[in-house]
Design an enzyme around this catalytic site. Structure first.
Site, PDB file in Angstrom:
ATOM      1  N   LEU A 128       0.625  -1.045   0.054  1.00 59.29           N
ATOM      2  CA  LEU A 128       0.070  -0.125  -0.033  1.00 59.29           C
ATOM      3  C   LEU A 128       0.954   1.151   0.070  1.00 59.29           C
ATOM      4  CD1 LEU A 128      -2.548  -0.477   3.019  1.00 59.29           C
ATOM      5  CD2 LEU A 128      -2.723  -0.741  -0.153  1.00 59.29           C
ATOM      6  N   ASP A 129       0.394   2.065  -0.535  1.00 56.82           N
ATOM      7  CA  ASP A 129       0.639   3.335  -0.260  1.00 56.82           C
ATOM      8  C   ASP A 129       1.102   3.854   0.989  1.00 56.82           C
ATOM      9  OD1 ASP A 129       1.500   3.537  -3.429  1.00 56.82           O
ATOM     10  OD2 ASP A 129      -0.832   4.851  -3.372  1.00 56.82           O
ATOM     11  N   LYS A 130       2.261   4.616   0.990  1.00 51.35           N
ATOM     12  CA  LYS A 130       2.340   5.002   2.518  1.00 51.35           C
ATOM     13  C   LYS A 130       1.551   5.773   2.942  1.00 51.35           C
ATOM     14  CE  LYS A 130       5.473   8.836   5.110  1.00 51.35           C
ATOM     15  NZ  LYS A 130       6.568   9.131   5.233  1.00 51.35           N
TER      16      LYS A 130
END
Length: 276
Positions: A128-130
């Protein structure tokens, strides 16, 4: 060397050790390596061509690999069994280290694994993106990782996100099927016909001063949901990189996932509570 054990059921769609490993998408190199290390049928060492019958026990001697860095911070475990570990990732935390920040989700999961005396380092089957919160699915051993990675790569996992976006949808549900690539001029992604294919579907659940939207993606390009929703004029709240209005956070959460379990061969569904 720890052993990974399976009981062959009547539902198991395999007839030999090799067929079992092929079904779980274990590569040939690892199959041969594991055979040399030791594969056992009912405690008798066997080769890859060994036939399997219902109620057989098959075991693999797999090297333990607790080599990843650890960070002793708590994780939120949503589900765990002998194959899977599903955790909730908070916003602002990387899944994989970037070599700069000292903390990341993998390091926290490694600490959990050591504390709970797991035999292998759980590894994420996706990322997942940060700035995105929600579920990250970890495989607790190499066979589960091979299986889950194949499901993600072949689009056999249904991924459902919830987002808060700016209003203005022309249709209450729709499909966005435009390619994405990296921008040559900025650290962001852009819609580009010569980029990688990306397919997103959405359904507006409610709409007023903002819209609450259910989003499914086929595949998982970097920033795919963010780019696609901005492309149709409804960027995510808090996503200033793609034109979203200011908000307390990036309002995007990985809410639900469904797939066929690697051991039971039954459909499973897992959810994470939406924090906004």
């Amino acid at each position: 060397m720890p052993r990974l054990n399976y009981r062959i059921t009547k539902e198991e769609p395999t007839k030999t050790v090799k067929a079992f490993l092929d079904f779980h998408h274990v590569g040939r190199k690892n199959q041969y390596k594991w055979m040399l290390a030791g594969i056992y049928r009912n405690d008798q060492k066997v080769t890859l061509d060994e036939p399997l019958e219902p109620n057989d026990f098959i075991s693999f001697e797999l090297e333990s690999d607790m080599h990843y860095k650890r960070v002793d911070k708590p994780i939120v475990v949503l589900y765990e069994d002998e194959d899977l570990l599903i955790v909730d990732k908070p916003i602002g935390l990387l899944v994989h280290t970037d070599g700069i920040q000292s903390d990341d989700l993998n390091a926290r999961v490694t600490s959990y694994a050591i504390t709970n005396k797991l035999d292998w380092t759980p590894l994420p089957a996706h990322r997942l993106d940060k700035e995105t919160s929600g579920m990250v699915i970890y495989a607790k051993h190499p066979i589960a990782l091979s299986y889950l990675s194949h499901l993600f790569e072949s689009h056999q996992i249904k991924k459902t996100y919830i987002a808060l976006t700016q209003p203005g949808y022309k249709q209450k549900q729709g499909s966005i099927n435009v390619a994405i690539s990296s921008s040559r001029h900025e650290d962001k992604q852009i819609v580009n016909r010569s980029g990688q294919s990306a397919h997103t579907t959405y359904k507006v659940l409610e709409e007023s001063e903002f819209a609450r939207v259910l989003v499914n993606i086929l595949g998982g390009r970097k920033h795919q949901i963010r780019v696609h929703l901005a492309f149709i004029g409804t960027p995510i709240l808090g996503d200033t990189l793609y034109g979203g209005k200011p908000y307390t956070r990036l309002a995007l959460h990985f809410h639900e996932v469904s797939f066929i379990h690697p051991r039971t061969h039954q459909a499973v569904v897992f959810t994470s509570k939406v924090p906004f």
